[in-house]
Design a protein around this motif. Structure first.
Motif, mmCIF file in Angstrom:
data_model
loop_
_atom_site.group_PDB
_atom_site.id
_atom_site.type_symbol
_atom_site.label_atom_id
_atom_site.label_comp_id
_atom_site.label_asym_id
_atom_site.label_seq_id
_atom_site.Cartn_x
_atom_site.Cartn_y
_atom_site.Cartn_z
ATOM 1 N N LYS A 26 49.947 -39.144 57.374
ATOM 2 C CA LYS A 26 51.147 -39.081 58.220
ATOM 3 C C LYS A 26 51.827 -40.281 57.863
ATOM 4 N N THR B 229 43.907 -26.443 56.977
ATOM 5 C CA THR B 229 44.534 -26.790 57.876
ATOM 6 C C THR B 229 44.978 -28.129 58.487
ATOM 7 N N PRO B 230 44.051 -29.074 57.860
ATOM 8 C CA PRO B 230 44.505 -30.361 58.143
ATOM 9 C C PRO B 230 45.957 -30.681 57.389
ATOM 10 N N SER B 231 46.285 -30.344 56.140
ATOM 11 C CA SER B 231 47.528 -30.435 55.691
ATOM 12 C C SER B 231 48.729 -29.720 56.199
ATOM 13 N N TRP B 232 48.472 -28.324 56.714
ATOM 14 C CA TRP B 232 49.706 -27.900 57.246
ATOM 15 C C TRP B 232 49.562 -28.197 58.805
ATOM 16 N N GLY B 233 48.506 -28.607 59.269
ATOM 17 C CA GLY B 233 48.706 -29.472 60.584
ATOM 18 C C GLY B 233 49.732 -30.445 60.736
ATOM 19 N N ILE C 241 53.217 -29.753 60.589
ATOM 20 C CA ILE C 241 53.844 -29.124 61.907
ATOM 21 C C ILE C 241 54.049 -30.695 62.603
ATOM 22 N N ARG C 242 53.255 -31.398 62.435
ATOM 23 C CA ARG C 242 53.423 -32.795 63.383
ATOM 24 C C ARG C 242 54.604 -33.354 62.823
ATOM 25 N N ARG D 163 57.374 -23.407 59.287
ATOM 26 C CA ARG D 163 56.514 -22.301 58.258
ATOM 27 C C ARG D 163 57.708 -21.644 57.805
ATOM 28 N N TYR E 10 55.999 -24.909 53.814
ATOM 29 C CA TYR E 10 56.673 -25.452 55.249
ATOM 30 C C TYR E 10 57.885 -26.277 54.697
#
Length: 81
Positions: free
Chosen positions: A7, A35-39, A42-43, A48, A69
């Motif tokens: 991050k 999912t960690p990458s697109w999570g 989002i953070r 998207r 994204y």
């Protein structure tokens, strides 16, 4: 993993893109299964962009879709004062 380095690096990259290089928008690519990458995206306030997703089986042959994204300069500025 889980120490915030990704991050921190992503935020620095966005700062550089918007403040130094004057980008109007930044996009990020990943595979749907990451999912960690697109999570993280989002953070960071990214949204998207299914309209920009595209087929590619080089990274995940079982699910050959690259997802996208993006974040605009105006949104980044509003989030980061």
């Amino acid at each position: 993993w889980g120490h915030g380095y990704a991050k921190e690096a992503a935020q620095a990259s966005l700062d550089l893109a918007f403040e130094r290089f004057g980008a109007e928008e930044v996009i990020a690519l990943t595979v749907e299964g990451n999912t960690p990458s697109w999570g993280l995206m989002i953070r960071l306030g990214m949204e998207r962009r299914t309209d920009l997703d595209f087929a590619n089986n080089e990274f995940d042959p079982e699910n050959p879709v690259i997802i996208v994204y993006s974040i605009a300069r105006s949104k980044w500025a509003a989030q980061n004062g």
